[in-house]
Enzyme design. Structure first.
Site, PDB file in Angstrom:
ATOM      1  CB  SER A 119      -0.942  -0.010   1.201  1.00 27.89           C
ATOM      2  OG  SER A 119      -0.215  -0.247   2.373  1.00 27.89           O
ATOM      3  CG  HIS A 140      -2.535  -0.270  -3.416  1.00 27.77           C
ATOM      4  ND1 HIS A 140      -2.706   1.054  -3.090  1.00 27.77           N
ATOM      5  CD2 HIS A 140      -2.840  -0.966  -2.293  1.00 27.77           C
ATOM      6  CE1 HIS A 140      -3.110   1.142  -1.838  1.00 27.77           C
ATOM      7  NE2 HIS A 140      -3.190  -0.064  -1.330  1.00 27.77           N
ATOM      8  CD  GLU A 152      -2.693   3.973  -5.885  1.00 29.57           C
ATOM      9  OE1 GLU A 152      -2.398   5.163  -5.898  1.00 29.57           O
ATOM     10  OE2 GLU A 152      -2.563   3.288  -4.867  1.00 29.57           O
ATOM     11  CG  ASN A 190      -2.669   4.311   1.356  1.00 29.15           C
ATOM     12  OD1 ASN A 190      -3.751   4.540   1.869  1.00 29.15           O
ATOM     13  ND2 ASN A 190      -2.281   3.094   1.019  1.00 29.15           N
TER      14      ASN A 190
HETATM   15  N1  CAA Z   1     -16.117  -8.596   1.567  1.00 30.47           N
HETATM   16  C1  CAA Z   1     -16.986  -8.778   0.566  1.00 30.47           C
HETATM   17  N2  CAA Z   1     -18.095  -8.027   0.389  1.00 30.47           N
HETATM   18  C2  CAA Z   1     -18.338  -7.088   1.300  1.00 30.47           C
HETATM   19  C3  CAA Z   1     -17.484  -6.848   2.385  1.00 30.47           C
HETATM   20  C4  CAA Z   1     -16.334  -7.658   2.506  1.00 30.47           C
HETATM   21  N3  CAA Z   1     -15.452  -7.495   3.496  1.00 30.47           N
HETATM   22  N4  CAA Z   1     -17.988  -5.829   3.110  1.00 30.47           N
HETATM   23  C5  CAA Z   1     -19.122  -5.438   2.508  1.00 30.47           C
HETATM   24  N5  CAA Z   1     -19.329  -6.193   1.413  1.00 30.47           N
HETATM   25  C6  CAA Z   1     -20.434  -6.081   0.471  1.00 30.47           C
HETATM   26  C7  CAA Z   1     -21.738  -6.468   1.108  1.00 30.47           C
HETATM   27  O1  CAA Z   1     -21.951  -7.846   1.008  1.00 30.47           O
HETATM   28  C8  CAA Z   1     -22.728  -5.683   0.285  1.00 30.47           C
HETATM   29  O2  CAA Z   1     -22.939  -6.368  -0.925  1.00 30.47           O
HETATM   30  P1  CAA Z   1     -24.343  -6.340  -1.660  1.00 30.47           P
HETATM   31  O3  CAA Z   1     -24.700  -4.893  -1.875  1.00 30.47           O
HETATM   32  O4  CAA Z   1     -24.049  -7.061  -2.919  1.00 30.47           O
HETATM   33  O5  CAA Z   1     -25.293  -7.030  -0.759  1.00 30.47           O
HETATM   34  C9  CAA Z   1     -21.978  -4.402  -0.059  1.00 30.47           C
HETATM   35  O6  CAA Z   1     -20.587  -4.701   0.110  1.00 30.47           O
HETATM   36  C10 CAA Z   1     -22.372  -3.262   0.840  1.00 30.47           C
HETATM   37  O7  CAA Z   1     -22.154  -3.672   2.179  1.00 30.47           O
HETATM   38  P2  CAA Z   1     -23.040  -3.231   3.412  1.00 30.47           P
HETATM   39  O8  CAA Z   1     -24.431  -2.956   2.950  1.00 30.47           O
HETATM   40  O9  CAA Z   1     -22.846  -4.226   4.495  1.00 30.47           O
HETATM   41  O10 CAA Z   1     -22.352  -1.936   3.970  1.00 30.47           O
HETATM   42  P3  CAA Z   1     -22.037  -0.562   3.281  1.00 30.47           P
HETATM   43  O11 CAA Z   1     -23.044  -0.175   2.271  1.00 30.47           O
HETATM   44  O12 CAA Z   1     -21.721   0.338   4.390  1.00 30.47           O
HETATM   45  O13 CAA Z   1     -20.692  -0.850   2.465  1.00 30.47           O
HETATM   46  C11 CAA Z   1     -18.348  -0.761   2.377  1.00 30.47           C
HETATM   47  C12 CAA Z   1     -19.552  -1.360   3.079  1.00 30.47           C
HETATM   48  C13 CAA Z   1     -18.321  -1.218   0.928  1.00 30.47           C
HETATM   49  C14 CAA Z   1     -17.133  -1.301   3.107  1.00 30.47           C
HETATM   50  C15 CAA Z   1     -18.457   0.806   2.447  1.00 30.47           C
HETATM   51  O14 CAA Z   1     -18.660   1.213   3.769  1.00 30.47           O
HETATM   52  C16 CAA Z   1     -17.243   1.511   1.904  1.00 30.47           C
HETATM   53  O15 CAA Z   1     -17.092   1.667   0.711  1.00 30.47           O
HETATM   54  N6  CAA Z   1     -16.339   1.950   2.814  1.00 30.47           N
HETATM   55  C17 CAA Z   1     -15.114   2.614   2.436  1.00 30.47           C
HETATM   56  C18 CAA Z   1     -14.113   1.577   2.026  1.00 30.47           C
HETATM   57  C19 CAA Z   1     -12.801   2.190   1.646  1.00 30.47           C
HETATM   58  O16 CAA Z   1     -12.587   3.402   1.665  1.00 30.47           O
HETATM   59  N7  CAA Z   1     -11.865   1.313   1.273  1.00 30.47           N
HETATM   60  C20 CAA Z   1     -10.539   1.718   0.948  1.00 30.47           C
HETATM   61  C21 CAA Z   1      -9.706   1.579   2.170  1.00 30.47           C
HETATM   62  S1  CAA Z   1      -8.077   2.082   1.861  1.00 30.47           S
HETATM   63  C22 CAA Z   1      -7.360   0.749   1.201  1.00 30.47           C
HETATM   64  O17 CAA Z   1      -7.866  -0.324   1.108  1.00 30.47           O
HETATM   65  C23 CAA Z   1      -6.007   0.982   0.732  1.00 30.47           C
HETATM   66  C24 CAA Z   1      -4.923   0.942   1.690  1.00 30.47           C
HETATM   67  O18 CAA Z   1      -3.819   0.719   1.249  1.00 30.47           O
HETATM   68  C25 CAA Z   1      -5.069   1.233   3.131  1.00 30.47           C
END
Ligand code: CAA
Length: 283
Positions: A119, A140, A152, A190
């Site tokens: 990352s 990424h 990425e 990031n």
């Molecule tokens: N694995 C698989 N599917 C998942 C999941 C997981 N861990 N978490 C949620 N989902 C799926 C759910 O099953 C649901 O699917 P359907 O719509 O098909 O039923 C969908 O995602 C939406 O989930 P929820 O309704 O439970 O919850 P939500 O609408 O709040 O979405 C989320 C959850 C997608 C995580 C959303 O909150 C989100 O987009 N959060 C931000 C995530 C983000 O910013 N990620 C980047 C992090 S930084 C990174 O990764 C890089 C790094 O280097 C640090």
């Protein structure tokens, strides 16, 4: 370059997600980790994710069985002998990554591409641990991998255009959107996300508002799906700290200084969701 078999190193949150999306796209996948029990845990997460799709009527049971059949578990890094592409998703630690890449360089076929899901660590430095830097690249993925569209793609100093093109094609084939970036600390994602999270932690540290208020402002005011403190817990506070340290060291600029409160939480073992407590408490 023809890629049929993909090996994923690390069966944690990111690795299992990567294995899942590759297997869903029809690739043969080897999911590898140090111990068989880690691999089993990763496979369990994949099964659970796919079962949810079946329960919701979005996937046939047979299709799920085919995806599962595409994945074989391995706790021996020598499985790299069979891979056309290796995607490393082990812990964020340069020593560990360079050791893995040196081993992969010895084991993987000459034509194989070696990608890292790092990352923030420099791809060029990881590539220097191998004798094939032109075949080393950053891929990424974002968490949760099955949901997030972005990959990425980071070019190291020596990454060949042909290798970039192959990885771009594979990224599209697995249903993701590739975005090309150059190799600088934190890349784009990031470099922008972590200082925002760090600033949110400073805002809490300085008593500007409660954690709930800070998250609410960013969720409702900026339309972010999660507030920055919730997101930090989701990513892992140790990972957030490590990335801030990489930015701070890489650029030498005080604006990347990790918030003391972030350090304190990590020292306390409050690592976010995965440890049951971070800014919030998880059951
Ligand atoms: N694995 C698989 N599917 C998942 C999941 C997981 N861990 N978490 C949620 N989902 C799926 C759910 O099953 C649901 O699917 P359907 O719509 O098909 O039923 C969908 O995602 C939406 O989930 P929820 O309704 O439970 O919850 P939500 O609408 O709040 O979405 C989320 C959850 C997608 C995580 C959303 O909150 C989100 O987009 N959060 C931000 C995530 C983000 O910013 N990620 C980047 C992090 S930084 C990174 O990764 C890089 C790094 O280097 C640090």
């Amino acid at each position: 370059m023809k890629v049929e078999k993909i090996m994923v190193i690390g069966a944690g949150q990111m690795g299992s997600g990567i294995a899942q999306v590759c297997a869903q796209a029809g690739y043969k996948v080897i999911l590898n980790d140090l111990k068989a029990e880690y691999v089993e845990r990763g496979l369990g997460v994949i099964r659970k994710n796919l079962s949810r799709q079946v329960d919701k009527g979005r996937m046939e049971q047979q299709a799920m069985d085919e995806v599962i059949a595409n994945i074989e578990g391995s706790s021996d890094i020598a499985s790299a002998k069979e891979a056309d592409l290796v995607i490393e998703a082990a812990v964020e630690n340069m020593d560990i990554k360079t050791k893995i890449f040196a081993q992969l360089d010895e084991l993987a076929p000459e034509h194989a591409i070696l990608a890292s899901n790092t990352s923030s660590l420099p791809i060029t430095e990881i590539a220097a641990a191998t004798k094939r830097p032109e075949k080393v690249i950053g891929m990424h993925f974002m968490n949760p991998v099955p949901v997030m569209k972005l990959v990425e793609i980071i070019r190291g100093l020596a990454t060949a255009d042909e290798v970039y093109g192959t990885i771009e094609d594979i990224t599209k084939k697995i249903g993701k959107v590739p975005v090309e970036v150059n190799d600088f600390p934190g890349f784009v994602s990031n470099r922008i996300l972590m200082p925002m999270i760090n600033e949110a932690i400073y805002t809490l540290y300085e008593g500007v508002a409660s954690k709930e208020a800070i998250d609410e402002v960013m969720k409702l005011g900026m339309n972010h799906p999660m507030g920055p403190l919730t997101l930090a817990d989701f990513i892992g506070l140790d990972t957030c700290l490590y990335i801030m340290e990489t930015l701070h060291e890489g650029f030498g600029d005080d604006k990347y200084r990790p918030c003391p409160l972030l350090r304190k939480y990590v020292k306390a073992g409050w690592l976010g969701r995965k440890s049951g407590r971070g800014f919030y408490i998880y059951e």
